[in-house]
Scaffold this active site. Structure first.
Site, PDB file in Angstrom:
ATOM      1  N   LYS A  35       0.850  -1.210   0.000  1.00 33.63           N
ATOM      2  CA  LYS A  35       0.000   0.000   0.000  1.00 33.63           C
ATOM      3  C   LYS A  35       0.875   1.247   0.000  1.00 33.63           C
ATOM      4  O   LYS A  35       0.614   2.197  -0.743  1.00 33.63           O
ATOM      5  CB  LYS A  35      -0.902   0.011   1.245  1.00 33.63           C
ATOM      6  CG  LYS A  35      -2.087  -0.904   1.106  1.00 33.63           C
ATOM      7  CD  LYS A  35      -3.071  -0.697   2.238  1.00 33.63           C
ATOM      8  CE  LYS A  35      -4.274  -1.599   2.001  1.00 33.63           C
ATOM      9  NZ  LYS A  35      -5.076  -1.789   3.182  1.00 33.63           N
ATOM     10  N   LEU A 151     -18.649   6.651   5.364  1.00 32.70           N
ATOM     11  CA  LEU A 151     -18.522   6.595   3.901  1.00 32.70           C
ATOM     12  C   LEU A 151     -19.025   5.273   3.324  1.00 32.70           C
ATOM     13  O   LEU A 151     -18.958   4.232   3.965  1.00 32.70           O
ATOM     14  CB  LEU A 151     -17.072   6.825   3.467  1.00 32.70           C
ATOM     15  CG  LEU A 151     -15.993   5.805   3.799  1.00 32.70           C
ATOM     16  CD1 LEU A 151     -15.991   4.632   2.838  1.00 32.70           C
ATOM     17  CD2 LEU A 151     -14.643   6.488   3.747  1.00 32.70           C
ATOM     18  N   CYS A 258     -19.459  -3.646   6.125  1.00 29.69           N
ATOM     19  CA  CYS A 258     -20.042  -2.933   7.276  1.00 29.69           C
ATOM     20  C   CYS A 258     -21.345  -3.518   7.805  1.00 29.69           C
ATOM     21  O   CYS A 258     -21.430  -3.885   8.978  1.00 29.69           O
ATOM     22  CB  CYS A 258     -20.268  -1.480   6.917  1.00 29.69           C
ATOM     23  SG  CYS A 258     -18.737  -0.593   6.706  1.00 29.69           S
ATOM     24  N   LYS A 261     -21.326  -7.112   9.531  1.00 27.10           N
ATOM     25  CA  LYS A 261     -20.418  -7.086  10.693  1.00 27.10           C
ATOM     26  C   LYS A 261     -20.992  -6.200  11.808  1.00 27.10           C
ATOM     27  O   LYS A 261     -21.013  -6.587  12.973  1.00 27.10           O
ATOM     28  CB  LYS A 261     -19.067  -6.551  10.206  1.00 27.10           C
ATOM     29  CG  LYS A 261     -18.117  -6.074  11.264  1.00 27.10           C
ATOM     30  CD  LYS A 261     -16.807  -5.611  10.653  1.00 27.10           C
ATOM     31  CE  LYS A 261     -16.779  -4.146  10.299  1.00 27.10           C
ATOM     32  NZ  LYS A 261     -16.382  -3.214  11.310  1.00 27.10           N
ATOM     33  N   LYS A 318     -21.452  -4.989  -4.392  1.00 31.12           N
ATOM     34  CA  LYS A 318     -22.257  -3.948  -5.050  1.00 31.12           C
ATOM     35  C   LYS A 318     -21.448  -3.444  -6.242  1.00 31.12           C
ATOM     36  O   LYS A 318     -20.253  -3.755  -6.341  1.00 31.12           O
ATOM     37  CB  LYS A 318     -22.609  -2.820  -4.078  1.00 31.12           C
ATOM     38  CG  LYS A 318     -21.416  -2.000  -3.608  1.00 31.12           C
ATOM     39  CD  LYS A 318     -21.884  -0.820  -2.776  1.00 31.12           C
ATOM     40  CE  LYS A 318     -20.760   0.154  -2.494  1.00 31.12           C
ATOM     41  NZ  LYS A 318     -21.162   1.302  -1.722  1.00 31.12           N
TER      42      LYS A 318
HETATM   43  C1  UDX Z   1     -22.394   1.180   4.079  1.00 32.86           C
HETATM   44  C2  UDX Z   1     -23.056   2.503   4.488  1.00 32.86           C
HETATM   45  O1  UDX Z   1     -23.754   3.066   3.389  1.00 32.86           O
HETATM   46  C3  UDX Z   1     -22.018   3.470   5.029  1.00 32.86           C
HETATM   47  O2  UDX Z   1     -22.651   4.642   5.488  1.00 32.86           O
HETATM   48  C4  UDX Z   1     -21.299   2.795   6.166  1.00 32.86           C
HETATM   49  O3  UDX Z   1     -20.330   3.620   6.756  1.00 32.86           O
HETATM   50  C5  UDX Z   1     -20.650   1.515   5.688  1.00 32.86           C
HETATM   51  O4  UDX Z   1     -21.656   0.656   5.149  1.00 32.86           O
HETATM   52  P1  UDX Z   1     -21.179   0.232   1.915  1.00 32.86           P
HETATM   53  O5  UDX Z   1     -21.126  -1.083   2.623  1.00 32.86           O
HETATM   54  O6  UDX Z   1     -19.958   0.720   1.209  1.00 32.86           O
HETATM   55  O7  UDX Z   1     -21.569   1.402   2.957  1.00 32.86           O
HETATM   56  O8  UDX Z   1     -22.308   0.139   0.805  1.00 32.86           O
HETATM   57  P2  UDX Z   1     -23.827   0.595   0.538  1.00 32.86           P
HETATM   58  O9  UDX Z   1     -23.843   1.332  -0.744  1.00 32.86           O
HETATM   59  O10 UDX Z   1     -24.435   1.240   1.687  1.00 32.86           O
HETATM   60  O11 UDX Z   1     -24.500  -0.848   0.259  1.00 32.86           O
HETATM   61  C6  UDX Z   1     -24.522  -1.864   1.258  1.00 32.86           C
HETATM   62  C7  UDX Z   1     -25.272  -3.075   0.748  1.00 32.86           C
HETATM   63  O12 UDX Z   1     -26.662  -2.802   0.612  1.00 32.86           O
HETATM   64  C8  UDX Z   1     -24.826  -3.581  -0.630  1.00 32.86           C
HETATM   65  O13 UDX Z   1     -24.775  -4.985  -0.599  1.00 32.86           O
HETATM   66  C9  UDX Z   1     -25.905  -3.078  -1.574  1.00 32.86           C
HETATM   67  O14 UDX Z   1     -26.041  -3.898  -2.710  1.00 32.86           O
HETATM   68  C10 UDX Z   1     -27.122  -3.155  -0.683  1.00 32.86           C
HETATM   69  N1  UDX Z   1     -28.191  -2.214  -1.063  1.00 32.86           N
HETATM   70  C11 UDX Z   1     -28.019  -0.864  -0.907  1.00 32.86           C
HETATM   71  C12 UDX Z   1     -29.410  -2.705  -1.552  1.00 32.86           C
HETATM   72  O15 UDX Z   1     -29.593  -3.929  -1.679  1.00 32.86           O
HETATM   73  N2  UDX Z   1     -30.406  -1.828  -1.862  1.00 32.86           N
HETATM   74  C13 UDX Z   1     -30.262  -0.478  -1.693  1.00 32.86           C
HETATM   75  O16 UDX Z   1     -31.236   0.260  -1.969  1.00 32.86           O
HETATM   76  C14 UDX Z   1     -29.031   0.014  -1.220  1.00 32.86           C
END
Ligand code: UDX
Length: 430
Positions: A35, A151, A258, A261, A318
């Site tokens: 890194k 984030l 996130c 967990k 995602k």
């Molecule tokens: C998330 C939170 O958004 C963030 O604020 C936190 O600090 C960390 O966890 P992240 O895990 O990066 O961030 O992704 P996010 O875009 O929130 O999606 C999480 C999961 O939910 C993904 O598997 C996504 O596919 C799913 N999702 C999200 C859905 O199935 N439908 C939605 O409408 C939104």
């Protein structure tokens, strides 16, 4: 003020870039030398838009060629941004945090503020303070602050530079002033509170979003059985500002580093104070079930998957990330591999990471390559490339044009018109 950032994952690198861009000199430490080398070469150590440009732009303020000892000696503010992965009991594993605290005790030799950005259980800042007080024999003041990060991957720079809010948990004016100074000039609201509340804000926020997703997934499953279209239902619900429009896209369950967990961790945090939350438990069970929904649909079509050619489109949890942690695709692949299916997988960015876990899948160069002669296609991630794919090619290239879409990428009527057996989530079939 000189800033030190320890741990250069999604949270660390974006925090370092935020403060470097504000003009601070930011010292960076990470035990992964690759890194550090990448940053020195002007490359991003994570797959994330805009990071590389910002590393290049701020290269004079990002200091990576520094020893641990020197970094801790110079730092006025130390951001701890190391991972707190889930242990085998579902608790947050804090060993990386406490490794950093050992270094603090060994090397810090002047007053400083330690800011915990990693997601940690309520009471962790108090505990860190106790450990430092007990073990540090120098006459210096070290304040501990909680400043959780919200984030989302794929939007990390925007979320860090324009956060929805900046939560700051402090226990004295000295550290409150340091944090006010660090975040002065931001357009986002700074919300001050005590440390324990701040630690809980992070878990309560993430679990609420996880709950919202599980709720809409459950409504989608019910809609499907009732012959109702979930998209109409969500549209109708979203006019109520208390419900809102965001985070109501049903699918194959949530994944990532996130939500799973943090939900497990909050269940354990609650249990430790004698509270068993049925609701939090049900988020996990509902999501586990949802992540296998395509597999259960497939089982209704095929008696056995042995030697069947199955195209898997999307491996990342995602779109716009190469992260496969807790990805629904991987949960299904495990089962299909055990059943001796022939898996042909394609993902625009996540195949290298998936190879580390499943080196023997057939990794394909594009969607066509994956679906050619397939008995079944399963879609797990709504990459644009998948959404924009010409649907008639499923009909042309597959042995059996059967598409199970966990992300509702296509129009049901159009797929049926082409002659594809198409099943998605929560949507009416003709
Ligand atoms: C998330 C939170 O958004 C963030 O604020 C936190 O600090 C960390 O966890 P992240 O895990 O990066 O961030 O992704 P996010 O875009 O929130 O999606 C999480 C999961 O939910 C993904 O598997 C996504 O596919 C799913 N999702 C999200 C859905 O199935 N439908 C939605 O409408 C939104």
């Amino acid at each position: 003020m000189k800033i030190l950032v320890v741990g250069l994952g999604y949270v660390g690198i974006t925090t370092a870039l935020y403060f470097a861009d504000k003009g601070y000199e930011v010292l960076c430490l990470d035990k992964d030398n690759d890194k550090i080398k990448k940053i020195q070469n002007g490359e991003s150590p994570i797959y994330e838009p805009c990071v590389e440009e910002l590393i290049k732009k701020n290269k004079t303020n990002i200091i990576t060629n520094i020893s641990k000892k020197e970094a801790y000696h110079q730092a006025d503010v130390i951001f701890i941004t190391v991972g707190t992965p889930q242990d085998e009991k579902g608790n947050a594993n804090l060993s990386f945090i406490y490794d950093v605290i050992k270094d603090v005790i060994e090397f810090v030799n002047k007053d400083c503020t330690i800011v915990i950005k990693s997601t940690v259980p309520v009471g962790t800042c108090d505990n860190i303070e106790k450990i430092i007080k007990t073990n540090l024999n120098r006459n210096i003041n070290i304040d501990i602050v909680s400043n959780p990060e919200f984030l989302a991957q794929g939007n990390a720079i925007n979320d860090t530079f324009n956060p929805s809010r900046i939560i700051i948990g402090t226990e004295n004016d000295r550290s409150k002033n340091v944090m006010s100074e660090l975040y002065k000039g931001t357009n986002s609201e700074k919300v001050f509170m005590d440390r324990r509340s701040s630690e809980l804000v992070k878990y309560a926020s993430n679990c609420f979003l996880a709950l919202k997703l599980s709720y809409i997934n459950e409504i989608a499953n019910i809609s499907e059985l009732l012959g109702v279209n979930i998209e109409n239902v969500v549209k109708g619900m979203s006019y109520d500002s208390r419900i809102g429009k965001e985070f109501l896209k049903c699918g194959v369950g949530f994944g990532g580093s996130c939500f799973p967990k943090d939900t497990n961790a909050l269940i354990n945090i609650s249990k430790n104070v004698g509270y068993n939350s049925e609701l939090l438990n049900s988020i996990i069970t509902s999501n586990e079930k949802q992540r296998l929904i395509l597999l259960n649909k497939a089982k209704k079509i095929f008696e056995s998957f042995k030697n069947k050619k199955i195209a898997i489109l999307g491996l990342a949890f995602k779109p716009n990330t190469d992260d496969i942690r807790e990805s629904p695709a991987l949960k299904n692949i495990k089962y299909l591999v055990d059943e001796e299916a022939n898996i042909y997988a394609y993902d625009p960015k996540a195949m290298e990471n998936c190879k580390k876990i499943y080196p023997n899948l057939n990794y394909c160069i594009n969607i066509e390559d994956a679906i050619k002669d397939a008995d079944l296609c399963m879609i797990f991630t709504e990459w644009n490339e998948i959404k924009k794919f010409q649907c008639n090619k499923y009909k042309e290239l597959m042995k059996n044009p059967i598409v199970l879409d966990g992300r509702n990428c296509y129009d049901v009527a159009e797929m049926e018109r082409i002659g594809i057996r198409y099943d998605s989530i929560g949507r009416k079939r003709n």
